[in-house]
Design a protein around this motif. Structure first.
Motif, PDB file in Angstrom:
ATOM      1  N   UNK A   3       0.802  -1.218   0.000  1.00  0.00           N
ATOM      2  CA  UNK A   3       0.000   0.000   0.000  1.00  0.00           C
ATOM      3  C   UNK A   3       0.834   1.267   0.000  1.00  0.00           C
ATOM      4  N   UNK A   4       2.175   1.117   0.029  1.00  0.00           N
ATOM      5  CA  UNK A   4       3.047   2.292   0.070  1.00  0.00           C
ATOM      6  C   UNK A   4       4.138   2.161  -0.986  1.00  0.00           C
ATOM      7  N   UNK A   5       3.807   2.472  -2.236  1.00  0.00           N
ATOM      8  CA  UNK A   5       4.822   2.365  -3.288  1.00  0.00           C
ATOM      9  C   UNK A   5       6.003   3.269  -2.979  1.00  0.00           C
ATOM     10  N   UNK A   6       7.193   2.840  -3.439  1.00  0.00           N
ATOM     11  CA  UNK A   6       8.380   3.638  -3.138  1.00  0.00           C
ATOM     12  C   UNK A   6       8.395   4.932  -3.918  1.00  0.00           C
ATOM     13  N   UNK A   7       7.575   5.034  -4.963  1.00  0.00           N
ATOM     14  CA  UNK A   7       7.445   6.290  -5.692  1.00  0.00           C
ATOM     15  C   UNK A   7       6.742   7.320  -4.808  1.00  0.00           C
ATOM     16  N   UNK A   8       7.229   8.562  -4.843  1.00  0.00           N
ATOM     17  CA  UNK A   8       6.672   9.649  -4.048  1.00  0.00           C
ATOM     18  C   UNK A   8       6.052  10.680  -4.987  1.00  0.00           C
ATOM     19  N   UNK A   9       4.864  11.147  -4.663  1.00  0.00           N
ATOM     20  CA  UNK A   9       4.241  12.193  -5.461  1.00  0.00           C
ATOM     21  C   UNK A   9       4.644  13.544  -4.894  1.00  0.00           C
ATOM     22  N   UNK A 274      -2.899  13.324 -15.611  1.00  0.00           N
ATOM     23  CA  UNK A 274      -3.422  12.121 -14.944  1.00  0.00           C
ATOM     24  C   UNK A 274      -2.898  10.822 -15.546  1.00  0.00           C
ATOM     25  N   UNK A 275      -2.782  10.780 -16.875  1.00  0.00           N
ATOM     26  CA  UNK A 275      -2.294   9.554 -17.510  1.00  0.00           C
ATOM     27  C   UNK A 275      -0.833   9.287 -17.147  1.00  0.00           C
ATOM     28  N   UNK A 276      -0.013  10.341 -17.172  1.00  0.00           N
ATOM     29  CA  UNK A 276       1.395  10.156 -16.818  1.00  0.00           C
ATOM     30  C   UNK A 276       1.535   9.782 -15.347  1.00  0.00           C
ATOM     31  N   UNK A 277       0.753  10.417 -14.485  1.00  0.00           N
ATOM     32  CA  UNK A 277       0.811  10.082 -13.063  1.00  0.00           C
ATOM     33  C   UNK A 277       0.447   8.618 -12.835  1.00  0.00           C
ATOM     34  N   UNK A 278      -0.547   8.125 -13.577  1.00  0.00           N
ATOM     35  CA  UNK A 278      -0.946   6.725 -13.461  1.00  0.00           C
ATOM     36  C   UNK A 278       0.155   5.806 -13.970  1.00  0.00           C
ATOM     37  N   UNK A 279       0.757   6.146 -15.125  1.00  0.00           N
ATOM     38  CA  UNK A 279       1.840   5.335 -15.689  1.00  0.00           C
ATOM     39  C   UNK A 279       3.022   5.256 -14.730  1.00  0.00           C
ATOM     40  N   UNK A 280       3.370   6.384 -14.128  1.00  0.00           N
ATOM     41  CA  UNK A 280       4.492   6.402 -13.188  1.00  0.00           C
ATOM     42  C   UNK A 280       4.226   5.485 -12.002  1.00  0.00           C
ATOM     43  N   UNK A 281       3.018   5.557 -11.470  1.00  0.00           N
ATOM     44  CA  UNK A 281       2.692   4.732 -10.309  1.00  0.00           C
ATOM     45  C   UNK A 281       2.743   3.255 -10.653  1.00  0.00           C
ATOM     46  N   UNK A 282       2.217   2.898 -11.814  1.00  0.00           N
ATOM     47  CA  UNK A 282       2.232   1.494 -12.225  1.00  0.00           C
ATOM     48  C   UNK A 282       3.654   1.003 -12.471  1.00  0.00           C
ATOM     49  N   UNK A 283       4.500   1.873 -13.038  1.00  0.00           N
ATOM     50  CA  UNK A 283       5.865   1.458 -13.378  1.00  0.00           C
ATOM     51  C   UNK A 283       6.757   1.346 -12.149  1.00  0.00           C
ATOM     52  N   UNK A 284       6.506   2.175 -11.135  1.00  0.00           N
ATOM     53  CA  UNK A 284       7.436   2.245 -10.002  1.00  0.00           C
ATOM     54  C   UNK A 284       6.748   1.943  -8.677  1.00  0.00           C
TER      55      UNK A 284
END
Length: 489
Positions: A3-9, A274-284
């Motif tokens: 529930x806590x991806x290492x990617x930070x927004x 929104x699309x890039x934010x989603x892609x980043x979260x899925x990738x990292x």
């Protein structure tokens, strides 16, 4: 940690809609700061409205030490922020280490006391430079944390780095002479530019002192990848260069940044799309250590080995009319940022991207695409490598875009763009973001644009002339040099 991806927004430059979208997409780690405006308030509201337990989120909050603030006032300020997030912030970071050392010590004591009271999880510092090492070691003594500095041959990651593994020697214990616990953190959290972590050999020994409980947050990933792209386009030719803006390249940056520290490392990315934010979260979403090794690691490593300050001055000229378009953008930055944001609201759903900025500059200020993509920052002695050959479009996007962290370096590049080499020799030593003075001498702050313009006649002194106004546009501007555009890449 599902529930806590290492990617930070990152909240820098983001509006309430961006923050809401990030929470709804599943971001759970956030990089907030006092200097980022109302985005912290927006984050607190969205977490509260999300229906997700507060314990699933991690909030890193950065603040600036104020010269006129008492410790009691600082504690009240931080307590108010913590209260927005249920009474606790997972990490609190001093953002301006270049402030007064005495006030930073007082701020650290306040943070320490708040940590003991349960209002702060980890203490930290941001924008660390090699010259901060002594201060950091002193701050560490305020907390009962003992740290061992490991020599390169005794790194626990020795097998990954091609060096020998081993236990720390007594001679290596510079931070905690009685300690042999290599897992102890130096301070808890360090936030730094990924460029510094990868390419600054003076900073890397300090990074190596961090224990495996210290978390590294690193930012400026996209800009660093763009710099790598320029480097390889020039050295290999645009048609033969690797795509350094790809997901594989970003993964390589993440892996190599993490290899310089023993503890966790988190990448801060900020996208209002929104699309890039989603892609980043899925990738990292997963821990970067589990990601596959990519060929791009070699490219990142090779780039990091070729970091030289500029040693020559470019005497060519700006194209006719470009200076007249550029100067007003630096004279009234806040007003122009508001106009650019309004243009983005009308034409790009509020996304102030590089392309949106370029469209605004062409439609509202008469720039051509050739000028924005062909005109580059001129070579100047001492100019740091990340700014060499930067396109005008990138400078103006940084200067007038929404991200606070880009404003200072982009503003300083205006001095290089709008003034000749003789003036640069006077101004350069005052520019702390973009230049490195050979004598490492710094004046307290850069000259105003008006003062810089007054030097264009070739004065050798950086001091402003008597009667020169300190606001941009307050003095007569002699005819400036002009540069011809380089070929568009």
């Amino acid at each position: 940690m599902p529930n806590k991806p290492w990617l930070v927004f990152g909240l820098d430059g983001r509006n309430e809609s961006d923050v809401r979208n990030a929470v709804q997409l599943g971001y759970r780690r956030f990089d907030a700061a006092e200097s980022y405006g109302a985005s912290t308030d927006a984050l607190a509201r969205e977490i509260g409205n999300s229906g997700t337990p507060r314990t699933d989120f991690e909030v890193l909050y950065k603040f600036d030490v104020r010269p006129d603030e008492t410790p009691e006032q600082l504690r009240g300020r931080l307590t108010d922020v913590a209260a927005q997030f249920g009474g606790k912030l997972e990490a609190v970071v001093i953002h301006n280490l270049d402030g007064d050392d005495g006030q930073i010590r007082e701020a650290w004591n306040v943070m320490r006391d708040m940590k003991r009271d349960g209002q702060i999880g980890k203490l930290g510092v941001g924008n660390v430079l090699p010259e901060h090492a002594a201060l950091l070691r002193e701050l560490k003594t305020k907390e009962p944390i003992e740290v061992v500095q490991l020599s390169p041959l005794n790194s626990p990651r020795g097998s990954q780095r091609g060096s020998q593994q081993g236990s720390p020697k007594v001679a290596d214990r510079t931070l905690g002479e009685t300690s042999s616990d290599r897992s102890s953190p130096l301070i808890g959290v360090v936030e730094n530019s990924v460029r510094s972590v990868l390419a600054n050999p003076e900073l890397q020994p300090l990074m190596a002192e961090l224990g495996d409980k210290t978390t590294l947050y690193y930012y400026n990933v996209v800009n660093t990848l763009q710099e790598m792209q320029r480097h390889y386009d020039q050295s290999m030719g645009a048609g033969n260069a690797p795509d350094m803006r790809s997901q594989d390249a970003m993964t390589a940056v993440a892996q190599l940044a993490g290899s310089h520290v023993e503890g966790p490392s988190h990448m801060i990315l900020s996208s209002g799309d929104p699309d890039r934010a989603k892609q980043n979260l899925e990738a990292y979403r997963d821990d970067p250590i589990d990601l596959a090794i990519t060929d791009y690691q070699k490219y990142v490593y090779d780039w990091a080995q070729h970091q030289e300050m500029c040693r020559t001055n470019d005497e060519t000229l700006l194209p006719d009319g470009v200076l007249d378009k550029v100067r007003p953008l630096f004279d009234e930055p806040d007003a122009n940022r508001a106009r650019a944001a309004a243009f983005a609201d009308r034409h790009a759903d509020g996304n102030v991207t590089r392309e949106t900025m370029s469209r605004w500059l062409m439609q509202e200020h008469g720039f051509t695409r050739e000028e924005l993509e062909g005109v580059t920052v001129p070579d100047r002695v001492g100019l740091k490598p990340q700014f060499q050959n930067m396109k005008l479009a990138d400078v103006l996007a940084g200067h007038l875009g929404p991200q606070n962290c880009n404003h200072k370096w982009a503003n300083e590049l205006g001095y290089a763009l709008m003034n000749d080499a003789d003036t640069w020799n006077s101004i350069g030593p005052t520019l702390t973001e973009i230049a490195k003075d050979p004598n490492t001498l710094r004046t307290p702050s850069p000259l105003s644009m008006a003062e810089a313009a007054s030097l264009t006649g070739g004065r050798s002194s950086g001091a402003a002339s008597p009667g020169v106004e300190h606001s941009p546009g307050g003095t007569h501007v002699p005819p400036p040099p002009v540069r011809t555009p380089s070929p568009t890449r």
